[in-house]
Enzyme design. Structure first.
Site, PDB file in Angstrom:
ATOM      1  N   ASP A  68      -6.335  -6.144   5.244  1.00  0.00           N
ATOM      2  CA  ASP A  68      -5.762  -4.725   5.975  1.00  0.00           C
ATOM      3  C   ASP A  68      -5.262  -3.277   7.473  1.00  0.00           C
ATOM      4  O   ASP A  68      -6.802  -3.548   7.269  1.00  0.00           O
ATOM      5  CB  ASP A  68      -6.455  -3.984   4.364  1.00  0.00           C
ATOM      6  CG  ASP A  68      -6.466  -2.390   3.932  1.00  0.00           C
ATOM      7  OD1 ASP A  68      -4.704  -1.817   4.299  1.00  0.00           O
ATOM      8  OD2 ASP A  68      -6.773  -1.850   2.997  1.00  0.00           O
ATOM      9  N   GLY A  69      -4.679  -3.116   7.214  1.00  0.00           N
ATOM     10  CA  GLY A  69      -3.810  -2.165   8.370  1.00  0.00           C
ATOM     11  C   GLY A  69      -3.717  -2.939   9.627  1.00  0.00           C
ATOM     12  O   GLY A  69      -3.914  -4.071   9.772  1.00  0.00           O
ATOM     13  N   GLY A  70      -2.248  -2.499   9.844  1.00  0.00           N
ATOM     14  CA  GLY A  70      -1.500  -2.855  10.908  1.00  0.00           C
ATOM     15  C   GLY A  70      -1.117  -4.379  10.328  1.00  0.00           C
ATOM     16  O   GLY A  70      -0.994  -4.704  12.055  1.00  0.00           O
ATOM     17  N   MET A 100     -12.480   4.155  -0.558  1.00  0.00           N
ATOM     18  CA  MET A 100     -13.004   4.315   0.483  1.00  0.00           C
ATOM     19  C   MET A 100     -13.824   5.841   0.171  1.00  0.00           C
ATOM     20  O   MET A 100     -13.569   6.817   0.800  1.00  0.00           O
ATOM     21  CB  MET A 100     -12.156   4.995   1.776  1.00  0.00           C
ATOM     22  CG  MET A 100     -11.367   2.848   2.121  1.00  0.00           C
ATOM     23  SD  MET A 100     -10.371   3.935   3.247  1.00  0.00           S
ATOM     24  CE  MET A 100      -9.105   3.338   2.466  1.00  0.00           C
ATOM     25  N   MET A 137     -11.224  -5.346   6.795  1.00  0.00           N
ATOM     26  CA  MET A 137     -10.429  -4.084   7.428  1.00  0.00           C
ATOM     27  C   MET A 137      -9.601  -4.685   9.185  1.00  0.00           C
ATOM     28  O   MET A 137     -10.760  -4.955   9.728  1.00  0.00           O
ATOM     29  CB  MET A 137     -11.536  -2.719   7.634  1.00  0.00           C
ATOM     30  CG  MET A 137     -11.297  -2.394   6.360  1.00  0.00           C
ATOM     31  SD  MET A 137     -10.358  -1.452   4.860  1.00  0.00           S
ATOM     32  CE  MET A 137      -9.384  -0.362   6.795  1.00  0.00           C
ATOM     33  N   ASP A 146      -5.645   3.223  -2.382  1.00  0.00           N
ATOM     34  CA  ASP A 146      -6.545   3.682  -0.910  1.00  0.00           C
ATOM     35  C   ASP A 146      -7.267   4.714  -1.446  1.00  0.00           C
ATOM     36  O   ASP A 146      -6.591   6.195  -1.551  1.00  0.00           O
ATOM     37  CB  ASP A 146      -5.910   3.786   0.599  1.00  0.00           C
ATOM     38  CG  ASP A 146      -5.817   2.032   1.228  1.00  0.00           C
ATOM     39  OD1 ASP A 146      -6.334   0.873   0.893  1.00  0.00           O
ATOM     40  OD2 ASP A 146      -4.151   2.074   1.854  1.00  0.00           O
ATOM     41  N   GLY A 178      -0.845   3.661   9.407  1.00  0.00           N
ATOM     42  CA  GLY A 178       0.002   3.078  10.244  1.00  0.00           C
ATOM     43  C   GLY A 178      -0.382   2.961  11.776  1.00  0.00           C
ATOM     44  O   GLY A 178      -0.117   3.414  13.454  1.00  0.00           O
ATOM     45  N   HIS A 198      -8.809   0.272  -3.959  1.00  0.00           N
ATOM     46  CA  HIS A 198      -9.949   0.055  -2.577  1.00  0.00           C
ATOM     47  C   HIS A 198     -10.520   1.561  -2.756  1.00  0.00           C
ATOM     48  O   HIS A 198      -9.823   2.534  -2.043  1.00  0.00           O
ATOM     49  CB  HIS A 198      -9.332  -0.369  -1.311  1.00  0.00           C
ATOM     50  CG  HIS A 198      -9.771  -0.542   0.272  1.00  0.00           C
ATOM     51  ND1 HIS A 198      -9.332  -0.094   1.555  1.00  0.00           N
ATOM     52  CD2 HIS A 198     -10.998  -0.469   0.286  1.00  0.00           C
ATOM     53  CE1 HIS A 198      -9.605   0.029   2.073  1.00  0.00           C
ATOM     54  NE2 HIS A 198     -10.569  -0.533   1.327  1.00  0.00           N
ATOM     55  N   GLY A 254      -8.690   5.368   6.840  1.00  0.00           N
ATOM     56  CA  GLY A 254      -8.926   6.421   6.934  1.00  0.00           C
ATOM     57  C   GLY A 254      -7.348   6.168   7.196  1.00  0.00           C
ATOM     58  O   GLY A 254      -7.036   7.218   6.509  1.00  0.00           O
ATOM     59  N   SER A 304       0.926  -1.416  -0.106  1.00  0.00           N
ATOM     60  CA  SER A 304      -0.027   0.065  -0.009  1.00  0.00           C
ATOM     61  C   SER A 304       0.400   1.395  -0.110  1.00  0.00           C
ATOM     62  O   SER A 304       1.192   1.711   0.913  1.00  0.00           O
ATOM     63  CB  SER A 304      -0.993  -0.486   1.440  1.00  0.00           C
ATOM     64  OG  SER A 304      -1.369   1.531   1.484  1.00  0.00           O
ATOM     65  N   GLY A 312       1.143  -1.012   4.335  1.00  0.00           N
ATOM     66  CA  GLY A 312       1.700  -0.257   4.165  1.00  0.00           C
ATOM     67  C   GLY A 312       3.131   0.468   4.341  1.00  0.00           C
ATOM     68  O   GLY A 312       4.419   0.113   4.002  1.00  0.00           O
ATOM     69  N   SER A 313       3.211   0.143   6.008  1.00  0.00           N
ATOM     70  CA  SER A 313       4.189   1.346   6.339  1.00  0.00           C
ATOM     71  C   SER A 313       4.862   0.069   6.520  1.00  0.00           C
ATOM     72  O   SER A 313       6.355   0.286   7.460  1.00  0.00           O
ATOM     73  CB  SER A 313       2.781   1.632   7.957  1.00  0.00           C
ATOM     74  OG  SER A 313       2.494   2.419   7.695  1.00  0.00           O
ATOM     75  N   MET A 352      -9.862   7.792  -1.858  1.00  0.00           N
ATOM     76  CA  MET A 352     -10.622   8.402  -0.126  1.00  0.00           C
ATOM     77  C   MET A 352     -11.524   9.767  -0.917  1.00  0.00           C
ATOM     78  O   MET A 352     -10.887  10.310  -1.759  1.00  0.00           O
ATOM     79  CB  MET A 352      -9.733   9.081   0.815  1.00  0.00           C
ATOM     80  CG  MET A 352      -8.780   7.059   1.225  1.00  0.00           C
ATOM     81  SD  MET A 352      -8.295   7.801   2.695  1.00  0.00           S
ATOM     82  CE  MET A 352      -7.650   6.535   3.170  1.00  0.00           C
ATOM     83  N   HIS A 381      -1.563  -1.613  -3.955  1.00  0.00           N
ATOM     84  CA  HIS A 381      -3.072  -1.273  -2.830  1.00  0.00           C
ATOM     85  C   HIS A 381      -2.421   0.379  -3.088  1.00  0.00           C
ATOM     86  O   HIS A 381      -2.302   1.099  -2.459  1.00  0.00           O
ATOM     87  CB  HIS A 381      -2.926  -1.777  -1.756  1.00  0.00           C
ATOM     88  CG  HIS A 381      -3.607  -1.768  -1.344  1.00  0.00           C
ATOM     89  ND1 HIS A 381      -5.296  -2.539  -1.128  1.00  0.00           N
ATOM     90  CD2 HIS A 381      -4.354  -1.087  -0.451  1.00  0.00           C
ATOM     91  CE1 HIS A 381      -5.545  -2.315  -0.341  1.00  0.00           C
ATOM     92  NE2 HIS A 381      -5.479  -1.029   0.395  1.00  0.00           N
TER      93      HIS A 381
HETATM   94  C1  DX5 Z   1      -5.968   2.004   5.834  1.00  0.00           C
HETATM   95  C2  DX5 Z   1      -5.805   1.608   4.430  1.00  0.00           C
HETATM   96  C3  DX5 Z   1      -4.711   0.910   4.141  1.00  0.00           C
HETATM   97  C4  DX5 Z   1      -3.574   1.744   4.991  1.00  0.00           C
HETATM   98  C5  DX5 Z   1      -2.867   0.358   5.267  1.00  0.00           C
HETATM   99  O1  DX5 Z   1      -7.481   2.677   5.392  1.00  0.00           O
HETATM  100  O2  DX5 Z   1      -7.065   1.001   3.428  1.00  0.00           O
HETATM  101  O3  DX5 Z   1      -4.634   0.190   3.237  1.00  0.00           O
HETATM  102  O4  DX5 Z   1      -2.440   1.854   4.058  1.00  0.00           O
HETATM  103  O5  DX5 Z   1      -1.499   0.862   5.776  1.00  0.00           O
HETATM  104  P1  DX5 Z   1      -0.618   0.138   7.276  1.00  0.00           P
HETATM  105  O6  DX5 Z   1      -0.185  -0.977   6.826  1.00  0.00           O
HETATM  106  O7  DX5 Z   1       0.635   1.711   7.825  1.00  0.00           O
HETATM  107  O8  DX5 Z   1      -1.289   0.066   8.088  1.00  0.00           O
HETATM  108 ZN    ZN Z   2      -7.011  -0.414   1.420  1.00  0.00          ZN
END
Ligand code: DX5
Ligand code: ZN
Length: 212
Positions: A171-173, A68, A137, A36, A145, A66, A142, A8, A193-194, A38, A34
């Site tokens: 997705d996330g963390g 949102m 999720m 995101d 990190g 994705h 949103g 991501s 991502g992070s 928004m 990926h």
């Molecule tokens: C959060 C996104 C994720 C995000 C994940 O709203 O949908 O795709 O980029 O990022 P990390 O890996 O930093 O949690």
């Molecule tokens: Zn995402």
């Protein structure tokens, strides 16, 4: 079981296209990039438009988009034109999710429904036989990190039990510590991502996730 990894770009300084282009080159072993998307309405922030996603050349790596956004039906054609191979949206964001899933699939693109940590699986029960994948999720949508919300692990497990053949994307963390936990629960595709882009070697980070 083969685990796939979607890198991501949200945690990067994506307003600078060269930063994203270089990041993509650094994760040439990822299965997906990926994106995101928004709209500032479904979630507070605003990110990529279809032209941006189209402008990022990912070579052999597929684009995972994705959404949102509110009223995703207004945007799916544009993101398919931008090269999406996987396209997910949030069920709460549209009036006719089943129709939209059919539309995405009819264009040869994998259709997914995204589920917030606070949304019960029963809310999307009727869609589970229609989608190609579910995006679980594991943080509130949103922001990059964030820390994975532990209660989502139970949800992944019950979805995997209920629909053993359904692809589950998380997705996330996701990091070296949590990857093992979500894979054991039933995840097939890990979005991160992070963890990937804060690593000194993003390629090694992708491999660590895949082999967790
Ligand atoms: C959060 C996104 C994720 C995000 C994940 O709203 O949908 O795709 O980029 O990022 P990390 O890996 O930093 O949690
Ligand atoms: Zn995402």
């Amino acid at each position: 079981m083969i685990i796939k990894v979607a890198a991501s770009i949200l945690s990067l300084d994506w307003s600078d296209k060269t930063v994203v282009d270089q990041a993509v080159l650094r994760v040439s072993n990822a299965d997906f990039i990926h994106f995101d998307v928004m709209d500032g309405k479904f979630v507070k922030d605003k990110t990529f438009d279809p032209a941006f996603v189209k402008s990022i050349s990912t070579g052999l790596i597929k684009k995972d988009v994705h959404l949102m956004v509110k009223q995703p039906e207004k945007l799916v054609d544009k993101f398919i034109d931008a090269g999406a191979s996987m396209l997910s949206f949030h069920a709460e964001a549209t009036k006719s999710p089943a129709k939209l899933i059919e539309k995405i699939k009819s264009k040869g693109v994998m259709a997914g429904i995204a589920i917030n940590p606070s949304t019960a699986l029963t809310k999307v029960d009727k869609l589970l036989d229609k989608v190609d994948f579910v995006l679980m999720m594991t943080v509130k949508p949103g922001k990059p990190g964030q820390k994975l919300i532990e209660s989502t692990i139970k949800k992944i497990k019950s979805l995997a039990k209920k629909k053993p053949d359904l692809l589950i994307e998380v997705d996330g963390g996701i990091n070296a510590g949590t990857a093992h936990e979500v894979i054991e629960a039933g995840a097939d595709i890990l979005v991160a991502g992070s963890y990937i882009f804060n690593s000194t070697d993003p390629k090694i980070a992708v491999d660590i996730l895949r082999n967790s």
